[in-house]
Design a protein around this motif. Structure first.
Motif, PDB file in Angstrom:
ATOM      1  N   ILE A   1     -21.629  11.480  -2.166  1.00 38.72           N
ATOM      2  CA  ILE A   1     -21.855  11.007  -3.531  1.00 38.72           C
ATOM      3  C   ILE A   1     -23.241  11.464  -4.031  1.00 38.72           C
ATOM      4  O   ILE A   1     -23.382  11.923  -5.163  1.00 38.72           O
TER       5      ILE A   1
ATOM      6  N   LYS B   1     -17.306   2.384  -8.919  1.00 43.54           N
ATOM      7  CA  LYS B   1     -18.765   2.277  -8.841  1.00 43.54           C
ATOM      8  C   LYS B   1     -19.472   3.512  -9.372  1.00 43.54           C
ATOM      9  O   LYS B   1     -20.523   3.405 -10.015  1.00 43.54           O
TER      10      LYS B   1
ATOM     11  N   ARG C   1      -9.139   4.595   1.729  1.00 46.47           N
ATOM     12  CA  ARG C   1      -9.159   3.144   1.565  1.00 46.47           C
ATOM     13  C   ARG C   1     -10.044   2.709   0.402  1.00 46.47           C
ATOM     14  O   ARG C   1      -9.713   1.785  -0.333  1.00 46.47           O
ATOM     15  N   ASN C   2     -11.207   3.350   0.247  1.00 47.36           N
ATOM     16  CA  ASN C   2     -12.158   2.918  -0.771  1.00 47.36           C
ATOM     17  C   ASN C   2     -12.162   3.805  -2.009  1.00 47.36           C
ATOM     18  O   ASN C   2     -13.116   3.759  -2.792  1.00 47.36           O
TER      19      ASN C   2
ATOM     20  N   THR D   1     -12.611   1.766  -5.204  1.00 51.89           N
ATOM     21  CA  THR D   1     -13.948   1.155  -5.231  1.00 51.89           C
ATOM     22  C   THR D   1     -14.998   2.201  -5.586  1.00 51.89           C
ATOM     23  O   THR D   1     -15.875   1.978  -6.435  1.00 51.89           O
ATOM     24  N   ILE D   2     -14.905   3.349  -4.921  1.00 50.55           N
ATOM     25  CA  ILE D   2     -15.898   4.403  -5.142  1.00 50.55           C
ATOM     26  C   ILE D   2     -15.794   4.943  -6.570  1.00 50.55           C
ATOM     27  O   ILE D   2     -16.803   5.140  -7.252  1.00 50.55           O
TER      28      ILE D   2
ATOM     29  N   ILE E   1     -23.318   2.823  -0.999  1.00 48.66           N
ATOM     30  CA  ILE E   1     -22.488   2.921  -2.207  1.00 48.66           C
ATOM     31  C   ILE E   1     -20.992   3.083  -1.892  1.00 48.66           C
ATOM     32  O   ILE E   1     -20.135   2.659  -2.683  1.00 48.66           O
ATOM     33  N   ALA E   2     -20.664   3.652  -0.728  1.00 48.27           N
ATOM     34  CA  ALA E   2     -19.250   3.915  -0.432  1.00 48.27           C
ATOM     35  C   ALA E   2     -18.505   2.675   0.056  1.00 48.27           C
ATOM     36  O   ALA E   2     -17.304   2.735   0.313  1.00 48.27           O
ATOM     37  N   ASN E   3     -19.217   1.555   0.177  1.00 52.50           N
ATOM     38  CA  ASN E   3     -18.598   0.318   0.667  1.00 52.50           C
ATOM     39  C   ASN E   3     -18.113  -0.589  -0.449  1.00 52.50           C
ATOM     40  O   ASN E   3     -18.759  -0.706  -1.490  1.00 52.50           O
ATOM     41  N   ARG E   4     -17.041  -1.299  -0.193  1.00 51.14           N
ATOM     42  CA  ARG E   4     -16.782  -2.509  -0.947  1.00 51.14           C
ATOM     43  C   ARG E   4     -17.627  -3.585  -0.275  1.00 51.14           C
ATOM     44  O   ARG E   4     -17.458  -3.853   0.921  1.00 51.14           O
ATOM     45  N   ILE E   5     -18.580  -4.159  -1.008  1.00 48.73           N
ATOM     46  CA  ILE E   5     -19.444  -5.175  -0.405  1.00 48.73           C
ATOM     47  C   ILE E   5     -18.686  -6.505  -0.418  1.00 48.73           C
ATOM     48  O   ILE E   5     -18.229  -6.958  -1.466  1.00 48.73           O
TER      49      ILE E   5
ATOM     50  N   ALA F   1     -16.246   3.918  11.145  1.00 48.63           N
ATOM     51  CA  ALA F   1     -16.393   3.379   9.791  1.00 48.63           C
ATOM     52  C   ALA F   1     -17.858   3.339   9.345  1.00 48.63           C
ATOM     53  O   ALA F   1     -18.184   3.806   8.246  1.00 48.63           O
TER      54      ALA F   1
ATOM     55  N   ASN G   1     -17.358  -3.151   3.766  1.00 47.11           N
ATOM     56  CA  ASN G   1     -16.080  -2.995   4.480  1.00 47.11           C
ATOM     57  C   ASN G   1     -16.036  -1.734   5.342  1.00 47.11           C
ATOM     58  O   ASN G   1     -15.117  -1.575   6.138  1.00 47.11           O
ATOM     59  N   ALA G   2     -17.044  -0.846   5.222  1.00 47.93           N
ATOM     60  CA  ALA G   2     -17.126   0.294   6.138  1.00 47.93           C
ATOM     61  C   ALA G   2     -18.326   0.152   7.063  1.00 47.93           C
ATOM     62  O   ALA G   2     -18.225   0.342   8.267  1.00 47.93           O
TER      63      ALA G   2
END
Lengths: 440, 440
Positions: A315, A32, A24-25, A28-29, B147-151, A304, B289-290
């Motif tokens: 990461i 970033k 899903r991310n 985004t990841i 860091i793994a989240n979409r904020i 989650a 989002n996580a």
């Protein structure tokens, strides 16, 4: 864009959360971090799982060697759980040149020293944010944002099951057993919730936090642990009347004469930020000698939030930052001396004691005499009415004390329980004082 | 043990806190990190400071070149403040091959893009945890643990002066002006507190947080800002009656159509963890989002907490970890596109409006008609008694609305203020709904 190969070992609820988050991310990841996280293998011996989630063909395997022998798998995520097989798998992954990310609190609390030493011998690192407090950035904060502090104390609500049960009991005046059944049904408690409600899970997390905060090798077996099973809603009712909330706390304090670690239910002031942590949320108050009181709050479990921490660790491993602090910093069990543990009998606290007594004359005199003989000074005594469903001739007596030594309290309770008028073991809950900031 | 040379520029209250922490925690830091932090120069043009703290001779200088030309000074700490001289000093330090640690929120909010680009051109990095939330590990958490989240959203109490004033007014039913005087006397407010109470300082911090959380280049001038100067204790009283707390919030939300950033006082549910953040403490709720809802709490100002963040940044610079993420991650203003800002007129909210009206017949009808014409539905209207010291014929009317569009509300208030019966500008406070976790 640099690709990072991941091998996931154990694909239960949390593992599926990791797979989902990586998908899903992904964009985004990548945006970033400049990293493309590539899930190359999912090792799961239960083949029924293979069909329960959609992955490109060939990703699932039942053979750990597929991960160990793949030179493009840089990071292994261990989500097997438990302290036996998981430990051997972690060591094999490290020896095969993989950094290891794990959420396994039991493994690190009990065999952490051995795991970290194995990582060091292999020139790899272990990252384990998800082992405490789910997605809350706790360990990374102890390792980075708060690194310049001497940490003086930790107070944590780190078990969502217990916190949910206590919150529900207090807010809706419900019985422990009822709420526990609900928690199981809602997925907030395991089918066998023993390790949660008896405090063991909380103690695992305390061992991990305390080792890093106090830079000490903690022997898990030395942590005194009490759970929430004996707590009745009437205790929570009294707590509220007195201006407290009752929470299962993981407590670590640094003293001149050593470290005090313990897990037990506690009354904390209703105005303390920990008191309003309710439901499945977790929070840890950290007291540093420069930062003062700092509190980190969030969801302590669930696929989650836990995956959020796991992927952050992947990461950190991929950038090399995790390895650098693992090698250079001296925060882990294998690098530090055994903790000098302050015995629990030596701690001082205020106490709440609830005894179930026969409704007879002279009962109060017998109980108060026992406290008096041990120089334990009482601050309040309340005799409550019996619960509607309780035997009519048995009533609860709630007592709070001024500061007393734990050893003396234990003796007093033992004596009280010997009295003929006492019909059940006493419930004893410590009234935890707000930790003083900026202690010298 | 590796030594890290530090040059400190600007030795006011925070600078002295850094000097003190480097001395007091030298052994703790060395033991944790394997680094010996050596304060080689303190550049301070006010020579009266030179005698106010004890340092080995020759450490104080009034000449920045002593830092720029010292090859053994690896990290410069900029604590001059302001956006002019400080900016030039930061650029000189970077060009001279120093990593820069700064607590300067105004500089980074307004000239961040230029500073980060200068660091990149020089092959150095800028670290700035102390610029937001004092010692709270906020930026390191956005950069690492989360860091793994979409904020998706940020809600922050990031100005201790305002929070202290609002807490005191609410708890002790005191007037704004009285509390502000106290705050100055106690050191919780500057002698000129304008930038704190008018929301500018909060907006600086929001710009820094939002740029990193939403990966966008924020134009500071586009952030709508309201302060707390117009708030009366009666507004806080109504808030409490309705089950809310009133806080000055920094709000950032990611929407499909852009980013909404704003600073204003807000009513938030008394049960939200932000509501119990009182006195000089700061806290920021982050919704990923996580991870879901995560909150970081602590002291947002003061020499020791700020020094805690500054020294952590020095350590991150010294290990090379800060440089690695600075170079590799794409989280800063100079690396991202200008934010698409959602205009404040387009936001939807519930509102609290308090009007001071002449105590005459038909007033309510006039006010409610104006809301009705704009299809703004009211949820409650209360006419309170006049304060003891207020003119007898003027009374406050408190109105709360259901969800309405900001643009329509602003029109309505403009119309209401034109009414003859209105004696002062209306106070309008948004009732902020709890952000939904795990929004799709």
């Amino acid at each position: 864009m640099r690709s990072v190969g991941i091998g996931l070992i154990g694909c239960g609820t949390i593992g599926k959360g990791v797979v989902e988050l990586l998908t899903r991310n992904a964009e985004t990841i990548a945006r970033k971090t400049g990293l493309r996280l590539e899930l190359r293998h999912v090792c799961e011996i239960n083949r029924s799982v293979w069909n329960s989630i959609t992955l490109p063909s060939g990703r699932f395997t039942a053979d750990l060697n597929d991960i160990l022998n793949d030179p493009e798998t840089n990071v292994a995520i261990e989500l097997i759980g438990g302290t036996t097989v998981a430990g051997e798998v972690v060591k094999q992954c490290l020896a095969a040149g993989k950094d290891v990310v794990t959420a396994n609190k039991a493994l690190l609390a009990i065999r952490g020293k051995e795991m970290f030493a194995a990582a060091r011998a292999a020139g790899q690192c272990i990252v384990f944010e998800a082992s405490v407090g789910g997605g809350i950035p706790l360990l990374s904060s102890l390792r980075e944002g708060l690194i310049a502090n001497r940490i003086d104390a930790l107070f944590g609500i780190v078990n969502g099951t217990c916190n949910y049960i206590l919150s529900e009991m207090a807010t809706h005046n419900r019985a422990y057993a009822d709420v526990l059944e609900d928690a199981k049904r809602l997925g907030y408690a395991e089918p066998d919730p023993t390790l949660d409600v008896n405090g063991t899970d909380t103690a695992h997390k305390l061992a991990i936090l305390a080792a890093m905060a106090f830079q000490a090798d903690i022997d898990f077996a030395t942590i005194p642990i009490e759970g929430i099973q004996a707590i009745d809603r009437m205790d929570l009712h009294v707590a509220r009347e007195l201006g407290y909330a009752c929470k299962l706390l993981a407590i670590g304090e640094r003293n001149d004469d050593g470290i005090s670690l313990r897990v037990h239910p506690a009354f904390i002031r209703a105005t303390h930020p920990l008191a309003s942590v309710s439901g499945p949320f977790n929070a840890v108050s950290v007291y540093g000698n420069a930062v003062g009181h700092c509190l980190l709050y969030g969801r302590g479990a669930g696929p989650a939030p836990t995956a959020s921490a796991i992927v952050a660790d992947v990461i950190a491993a991929a950038t090399g930052n995790a390895r650098r602090t693992f090698e250079q910093f001296q925060l882990l069990q294998d690098q530090n001396e055994p903790a000098i543990m302050k015995p629990i009998d030596a701690i001082q606290s205020r106490y709440y004691v609830r005894a179930m007594v026969k409704d007879q004359p002279n009962v109060m005199a017998q109980i108060t005499r026992i406290f008096g003989e041990r120089a334990i000074s009482l601050s309040a005594i309340t005799q409550h009415e019996a619960e509607a469903d309780a035997p009519q001739d048995i009533v609860p007596v709630a007592i709070t004390t001024h500061m007393a030594r734990e050893g003396a309290m234990r003796e007093a309770i033992k004596e009280i329980e010997k009295l003929d008028v006492i019909t059940a073991p006493c419930v004893c809950i410590r009234v935890v004082a707000e930790h003083e900031e900026f202690k010298a």
